[in-house]
Design an enzyme around this catalytic site. Structure first.
Site, PDB file in Angstrom:
ATOM      1  CD  GLU A  63      81.162 124.825  72.594  1.00  0.00           C
ATOM      2  OE1 GLU A  63      81.001 123.664  72.150  1.00  0.00           O
ATOM      3  OE2 GLU A  63      82.280 125.318  72.813  1.00  0.00           O
ATOM      4  CD  GLU A  93      84.852 126.567  75.758  1.00  0.00           C
ATOM      5  OE1 GLU A  93      85.284 125.862  74.812  1.00  0.00           O
ATOM      6  OE2 GLU A  93      83.902 126.224  76.470  1.00  0.00           O
TER       7      GLU A  93
HETATM    8  O1  IFM Z   1      86.167 120.853  75.796  1.00  0.00           O
HETATM    9  C1  IFM Z   1      85.324 121.586  74.970  1.00  0.00           C
HETATM   10  C2  IFM Z   1      84.352 122.396  75.792  1.00  0.00           C
HETATM   11  O2  IFM Z   1      83.607 121.614  76.667  1.00  0.00           O
HETATM   12  C3  IFM Z   1      83.390 123.120  74.889  1.00  0.00           C
HETATM   13  N1  IFM Z   1      84.092 123.863  73.879  1.00  0.00           N
HETATM   14  C4  IFM Z   1      85.122 123.188  73.136  1.00  0.00           C
HETATM   15  C5  IFM Z   1      86.095 122.539  74.097  1.00  0.00           C
HETATM   16  C6  IFM Z   1      87.241 121.866  73.317  1.00  0.00           C
HETATM   17  O3  IFM Z   1      86.765 120.909  72.431  1.00  0.00           O
END
Ligand code: IFM
Length: 454
Positions: free
Chosen positions: A172, A355
């Site tokens: 990210e 994710e």
């Molecule tokens: O916890 C975060 C992660 O580190 C990166 N993506 C989003 C998750 C939830 O907010």
């Protein structure tokens, strides 16, 4: 896993099955799970010190103590049939004090972790950079950090490349650039547009250099990808200025990271602001065309124009009807929308949802399990959206639930619980949640199963 009921529909009638090679994983990161023990000072340590504590009064001193307790977590995950673990390597543990040779004890932690995963039949998917920068390395306003990150990537590749098949370079970069350098929420907590644009370009460049280092170092056949948090963007209403704000956020949040990866350069709406940072050859280095694209997805973004804000944009009003968890709107259709867009615009790449997950106010453990039916219902809807994208031709190769355990949610502290496994903050005891059983059933049937009735 005996405390978990079997949610599979007996006749399989409602099963939406994924392709046979679909990978079922969970995700986590070092800075959110490991303790500070044995690693160098980081940008997030500095933010904790500057703020005193995060929103819930916590700091990152212990997190879930993963660097020692990983055998417990891995055993629960293996028991559930989890096939892949996306974790991250802490750069400040590998190079705690400065550039050059690695800290052998730090690297050994990941050496053991990788072996422990392999012994349990779980494929390791390390992310090299999931937001924790060693303090000596500076930050992304400075172009010099790009080569530092690539050198660190090479060190890790030399240490783990014999066993690790799948690599993720960044996590990210859009969250880092915009939440960390424009919105002051994440480290290094800056709030100016120049810093944010520098963080966009320098992360993209660092990624290009790291890909080059990995491709030169890893044995052939290793697969290298990267992960962006992608979100369809909507204006809060039809006003022309808010529609323009939505187009700008799409350029800043999504396209400024994915377009140059695939050789399209920077999107027109932001190219002029980035131009002073771009040197000859940069865009060629950045255009790595990864072996796979990692997409993190939680929800859409709603925006409006806000001339007084750093980038002239603010969060907009989301539609009233949207359900929310304790943290995000629940928008499974946005997952399919973004997957289809990536498929159409970037030449049908291989994609992993690296994710997706839900922070919920879970009840405490009772009789060895946490009842989190709400999480199961949301997850079922997102899995069905992922399945529908795959059925429409998207080359979706796997999905990683965020997160394996409850963990330290950055500026929010421990208040946001995402885990399939509950962690008691005082004792560090682990308790499986009902959702881990649901996820296990989905894995077993390779399908997006219906959520059981409440
Ligand atoms: O916890 C975060 C992660 O580190 C990166 N993506 C989003 C998750 C939830 O907010």
């Amino acid at each position: 896993m005996t405390a978990i009921r079997d949610h599979a529909s007996p006749d399989g009638a409602t099963m939406a099955r994924f392709h046979p090679d679909f990978v079922w994983g969970v995700a986590a990161s070092a800075a959110q799970t490991e303790s500070r023990n044995g690693r160098g000072h980081s940008n997030w340590d500095a933010l904790c010190e500057a703020r005193g504590a995060m929103l819930d009064g916590s700091t990152n001193v212990l997190c879930t103590h993963f660097e020692e307790r990983y055998p417990t977590d891995l055993a629960l995950l293996a028991d559930a049939g989890v096939q892949a673990f996306r974790f991250s390597i802490a750069w400040p543990r590998v190079q705690p004090n400065g550039p050059g040779a690695a800290n052998a004890a730090g690297l050994a932690v990941y050496d053991r972790m990788v072996d422990a995963m392999l012994e349990r039949g779980i494929t390791p998917w390390p992310t090299l950079f999931h937001w924790d920068v060693p303090s000596w390395a500076g930050d992304f306003r400075d172009r010099d950090i790009c080569q530092r990150l690539a050198d660190y990537a090479e060190i890790v590749a030399r240490a783990l490349g014999d066993r690790v098949q799948q690599w993720i370079v960044l996590n990210e970069p859009n969250s880092v650039a915009l939440r960390g350098y424009a919105a002051q929420v994440h480290a290094p907590a800056l709030n100016n547009a120049e810093s944010a644009f520098a963080a966009i370009h320098h992360q993209n460049l660092a990624q290009g250099l790291a890909f080059r280092a990995l491709r030169a170092t890893l044995p052939s056949g290793r697969r290298i990808g990267t992960t962006v948090n992608l979100q369809p963007v909507r204006a809060e209403d039809d006003l022309a200025e808010n529609q323009a704000a939505a187009a700008m956020v799409d350029a800043l949040w999504n396209r400024a990271f994915v377009d140059p990866l695939y050789g399209k350069g920077y999107p027109a709406l932001v190219a002029e602001r980035l131009a002073p940072l771009v040197r000859d050859g940069d865009l060629e280095l950045i255009a790595v065309k990864p072996d796979f694209l990692g997409m993190n997805y939680y929800s859409r973004i709603y925006v409006r124009q806000a001339p007084g804000e750093v980038l002239g944009i603010a969060q907009g009003q989301a539609p009233q009807h949207l359900a929310s968890t304790a943290y995000f709107h629940v928008e499974p259709d946005g997952l399919a929308e973004m997957l289809l867009r990536l498929h159409e615009e970037y030449g049908a790449p291989e994609i992993y949802v690296t994710e997706t997950g839900f922070a919920m106010p879970d009840p405490p453990p009772h009789d060895g399990v946490v009842e989190d039916g709400g999480r199961i219902a949301h997850l079922a809807s997102y899995l069905k959206a992922a399945h529908s994208a795959q059925a429409q031709g998207v080359r979706l190769k796997g999905l990683f639930y965020w997160s394996a355990t409850d963990n330290w949610e950055w500026a929010q502290g421990f208040a946001k619980r995402f885990g399939l496994i509950h962690v008691d903050r005082d004792t560090q005891a682990r308790t499986p949640k009902r959702s881990l059983g649901y996820f296990a059933d989905c894995i077993r049937h390779n399908a997006a199963l219906d959520a059981p009735p409440p």
